[in-house]
Design an enzyme around this catalytic site. Structure first.
Site, PDB file in Angstrom:
ATOM      1  N   ASP A  51       0.921  -1.182  -0.053  1.00 52.47           N
ATOM      2  CA  ASP A  51      -0.036  -0.159   0.035  1.00 52.47           C
ATOM      3  C   ASP A  51       1.026   1.212   0.056  1.00 52.47           C
ATOM      4  O   ASP A  51       1.832   1.054   0.356  1.00 52.47           O
ATOM      5  CB  ASP A  51      -0.930  -0.058   1.407  1.00 52.47           C
ATOM      6  CG  ASP A  51      -1.809  -1.073   1.319  1.00 52.47           C
ATOM      7  OD1 ASP A  51      -2.171  -1.520   0.338  1.00 52.47           O
ATOM      8  OD2 ASP A  51      -2.419  -1.567   2.446  1.00 52.47           O
TER       9      ASP A  51
HETATM   10  N1  URA Z   1      -1.182  -6.109   3.970  1.00 53.52           N
HETATM   11  C1  URA Z   1      -1.832  -4.728   3.719  1.00 53.52           C
HETATM   12  O1  URA Z   1      -2.824  -4.419   4.366  1.00 53.52           O
HETATM   13  N2  URA Z   1      -1.234  -3.836   3.291  1.00 53.52           N
HETATM   14  C2  URA Z   1      -0.244  -4.125   2.481  1.00 53.52           C
HETATM   15  O2  URA Z   1       0.517  -3.389   1.791  1.00 53.52           O
HETATM   16  C3  URA Z   1       0.717  -5.260   2.531  1.00 53.52           C
HETATM   17  C4  URA Z   1      -0.212  -6.211   3.129  1.00 53.52           C
END
Ligand code: URA
Length: 229
Positions: free
Chosen positions: A101
Site C-alpha cells: 500500500d
Molecule cells: N497488507 C496490507 O494491508 N497492506 C500491504 O501493503 C500489504 C499487506
C-alpha cells in the site's frame, strides 16, 4: 516467452509489427524460419531478424526499500511510483512482484521475469511474507490467538490461513502470512477491533530486506537470491 513478445522487447517494433515480421518469414531461430508468433523462445536460442542477430537482454531482478508515499504501480498521475525510484533503462519492461500500500514501507521486488514473479505471487505457492506491524492499541492475547488461527475478513467467506504472530513490544508485532489478499494485514487487525498505523515488509519467502538499503534505495539481487525462489 512468445516470439512476438520477445521481438517487441528487444527491438523498437510493436507487438503487431512483430507479428507481421514473423508471419512474413523474416525471423529465424537457430537458422530455421519461424512464422508462428506464438512460438516459445528460451534464452539459449539465437534469433535473427533478417540478417541481424538480436541480443536478448538478461532478465533483471531488484529489491527496493519502498518509502511511504510511493505507489506500487508502473504509472500514476499524482504520486511517485516504485519505477520512478529506479534509475534504469527500459522501465516499461519491469513489473512489481507483490505490491505494498502507499503508506506501507519495506521490501518490494521488481523484475522483468514473469515466470519468476509468478513463483512469488501465485496463491498456490503460499510464499510467506513477514511484516513489522505497529498497532494503534495493545492487542489482547485472545485477539492474537484469533489472528494466528485465521480470522474472518469483512465481505469474505473464507477465513485467513493460519499465521505466525510474535509480540515485540506493547503495540509492535511481527506477522508472517502466506496469502496476499487485498489490504490483508490491515483487515486482519481491523477484524479484531484494532488498527494498523505502521506496516513495514521485512521479507518475502527466503529474501530479507537488505539492512544497508535506506528508504528509497534499491539494489540488484544476487544470483543466489534469484535462485532462492
Ligand atoms: N497488507 C496490507 O494491508 N497492506 C500491504 O501493503 C500489504 C499487506
Amino acid at each position: 516467452m512468445r516470439l512476438d513478445r520477445y521481438l517487441s522487447q528487444v527491438t523498437e517494433l510493436s507487438r503487431s509489427e512483430s507479428r507481421q515480421m514473423i508471419r512474413a518469414g523474416r525471423v529465424s531461430i537457430d537458422g530455421s524460419v519461424i512464422t508462428q508468433p506464438t512460438h516459445q523462445v528460451d534464452s539459449v536460442t539465437q534469433i535473427h531478424l533478417d540478417e541481424q542477430l538480436l541480443e536478448r537482454p538478461l532478465p533483471r531482478y531488484y529489491m527496493v526499500n519502498k518509502p511511504a508515499g510511493v505507489v506500487c504501480a508502473t504509472r500514476d498521475p499524482s504520486h511517485r511510483t516504485i519505477l520512478d525510484l529506479l534509475d534504469l533503462g527500459r522501465p516499461e519492461t519491469l513489473h512489481i512482484a507483490g505490491r505494498l500500500d502507499i503508506d506501507a514501507t519495506g521490501l518490494v521486488l521488481v523484475t522483468d521475469d514473469g515466470q519468476w514473479s509468478h513463483r512469488i505471487t501465485s496463491p498456490s505457492r503460499s510464499c510467506g511474507k513477514t511484516y513489522l506491524v505497529t498497532l494503534k492499541h495493545p492487542l489482547q492475547q485472545e485477539q492474537a490467538a484469533t489472528i494466528r488461527q485465521g480470522v474472518s475478513l469483512r465481505n469474505e467467506e473464507k477465513p485467513t490461513r493460519p499465521a505466525d504472530l510474535q509480540q515485540l513490544d506493547e503495540t509492535q508485532w511481527r506477522l508472517t502470512i502466506s496469502e496476499g489478499r487485498y489490504h490483508q494485514v490491515k483487515r486482519m487487525f481491523a477484524a479484531v477491533g484494532n488498527r494498523v498505523v505502521g506496516l513495514h515488509r521485512l521479507s518475502i519467502g527466503p529474501l530479507t530486506l537488505d539492512e544497508h538499503l535506506s528508504a528509497g534505495d534499491y539494489r540488484a539481487l544476487s544470483q543466489n537470491e534469484i535462485d532462492s525462489f
